[in-house]
Design an enzyme around this catalytic site. Structure first.
Site, PDB file in Angstrom:
ATOM      1  N   GLY A 297       0.786  -1.237   0.000  1.00 25.12           N
ATOM      2  CA  GLY A 297       0.000   0.000   0.000  1.00 25.12           C
ATOM      3  C   GLY A 297       0.814   1.280   0.000  1.00 25.12           C
TER       4      GLY A 297
ATOM      5  CG  ASN B 193       1.237   3.292  -5.779  1.00 22.32           C
ATOM      6  OD1 ASN B 193       1.558   4.308  -6.392  1.00 22.32           O
ATOM      7  ND2 ASN B 193       1.847   2.127  -5.937  1.00 22.32           N
TER       8      ASN B 193
ATOM      9  CG  MET C 260      -1.514  -7.767  -6.345  1.00 24.40           C
ATOM     10  SD  MET C 260      -0.780  -6.734  -7.636  1.00 24.40           S
ATOM     11  CE  MET C 260       0.270  -7.935  -8.430  1.00 24.40           C
TER      12      MET C 260
ATOM     13  CG  ASN D  86      -4.447  -0.866 -12.514  1.00 26.87           C
ATOM     14  OD1 ASN D  86      -4.185  -1.047 -11.310  1.00 26.87           O
ATOM     15  ND2 ASN D  86      -3.850  -1.545 -13.481  1.00 26.87           N
TER      16      ASN D  86
ATOM     17  CG  HIS E  55       0.566  -2.053 -15.497  1.00 29.68           C
ATOM     18  ND1 HIS E  55       0.355  -3.278 -14.885  1.00 29.68           N
ATOM     19  CD2 HIS E  55       1.428  -2.286 -16.520  1.00 29.68           C
ATOM     20  CE1 HIS E  55       1.049  -4.207 -15.521  1.00 29.68           C
ATOM     21  NE2 HIS E  55       1.707  -3.633 -16.517  1.00 29.68           N
TER      22      HIS E  55
HETATM   23  C1  GRF Z   1       2.731  -1.084  -7.774  1.00 27.47           C
HETATM   24  O1  GRF Z   1       3.991  -1.209  -8.375  1.00 27.47           O
HETATM   25  C2  GRF Z   1       1.655  -1.050  -8.817  1.00 27.47           C
HETATM   26  O2  GRF Z   1       2.061  -0.485 -10.022  1.00 27.47           O
HETATM   27  C3  GRF Z   1       1.350  -2.498  -9.016  1.00 27.47           C
HETATM   28  O3  GRF Z   1       1.457  -3.066  -7.726  1.00 27.47           O
HETATM   29  C4  GRF Z   1       2.384  -2.308  -6.954  1.00 27.47           C
HETATM   30  C5  GRF Z   1       1.719  -1.969  -5.656  1.00 27.47           C
HETATM   31  O4  GRF Z   1       2.597  -1.409  -4.718  1.00 27.47           O
HETATM   32  N1  GRF Z   1       0.061  -2.659  -9.659  1.00 27.47           N
HETATM   33  P1  GRF Z   1       2.040  -0.803  -3.364  1.00 27.47           P
HETATM   34  O5  GRF Z   1       1.199  -1.863  -2.676  1.00 27.47           O
HETATM   35  O6  GRF Z   1       1.243   0.434  -3.685  1.00 27.47           O
HETATM   36  O7  GRF Z   1       3.261  -0.492  -2.563  1.00 27.47           O
END
Ligand code: GRF
Length: 207
Positions: A13, A15, A91, A108, A110
């Site tokens: 998490g 992001n 995921m 999303n 990516h």
């Molecule tokens: C990120 O690299 C995103 O692009 C991918 O999964 C990862 C998630 O990272 N879809 P986090 O859980 O936000 O640290």
């Protein structure tokens, strides 16, 4: 009135944390009104509670099947009157029914320059292919895998020999800027899906 955002996660998490730090303002222009995880043990759930944001886990194992899980998740999100659903390291694939229910209101992030390297292990795929430039894409979500209209992209050079952990860290740095910027643009009505072209967005963001 606040633009109401929900964030879907499966893991760490970081992001989500970037969105909480850069955008979340209770009673302000943008509010994160819920965090939902596909796993009860996702570390990101603690980030939500630390920020005082309601959260819940929606593991498929706790429901008869994925369709039912997605229905329950959709009900939870609708109960929070969300304007935008942000997949931030979520995921799992979502059912077509769920995508239709929130059509044009899901984005999303990516870790590749789509349409290159969709799906899982995008960074590893890029390194295995030997590409010299990788990047990050924020896109609207349609029924395909990482295939919806692109909101923002940013490239970065991929030096060799490539160390995955180092690349991941640099990619995360880009994600943590790009995703909040994309959500801000959408919240301000400055980017939206083009109803006439599923590949395009309508935007006044010319930077
Ligand atoms: C990120 O690299 C995103 O692009 C991918 O999964 C990862 C998630 O990272 N879809 P986090 O859980 O936000 O640290």
């Amino acid at each position: 009135m606040a633009f109401r955002v929900a964030v879907l996660i499966s893991g760490t998490g970081t992001n989500l944390q970037a969105l909480l730090d850069q955008l979340h303002e209770p009673g302000g222009a943008i509010e994160i009104v819920g965090v939902a995880s596909s796993r009860a043990d996702a570390a990101g759930l603690e980030r939500a509670s630390a920020a005082g944001v309601e959260s819940a886990a929606f593991a498929i194992a706790d429901h008869p099947d994925r369709a039912e899980r997605d229905r329950a998740l959709g009900d939870w999100l609708e109960g929070r009157a969300v304007d935008l659903v942000v997949l931030a390291g979520f995921m799992e694939l979502l059912s077509a029914e769920f995508i239709g229910r929130f059509a044009g209101r899901i984005v999303n992030v990516h870790p590749s320059l789509l349409p290159a390297f969709p799906g899982l292990r995008a960074i590893e795929q890029a390194v295995e292919h030997g590409v010299k430039v990788i990047g990050v894409t924020v896109h609207f979500v349609d029924e395909g895998v990482d295939s919806g209209a692109i909101v923002l992209q940013e490239a970065l050079d991929l030096p060799y020999p490539a160390r995955i952990a180092e690349i991941e860290e640099r990619v995360h740095g880009v994600e943590h800027r790009l995703l909040p910027r994309a959500v801000r643009l959408i919240a301000a009505g400055r980017v939206r899906p083009d109803p006439a072209n599923p590949r395009a967005v309508l935007t006044d963001d010319v930077d």
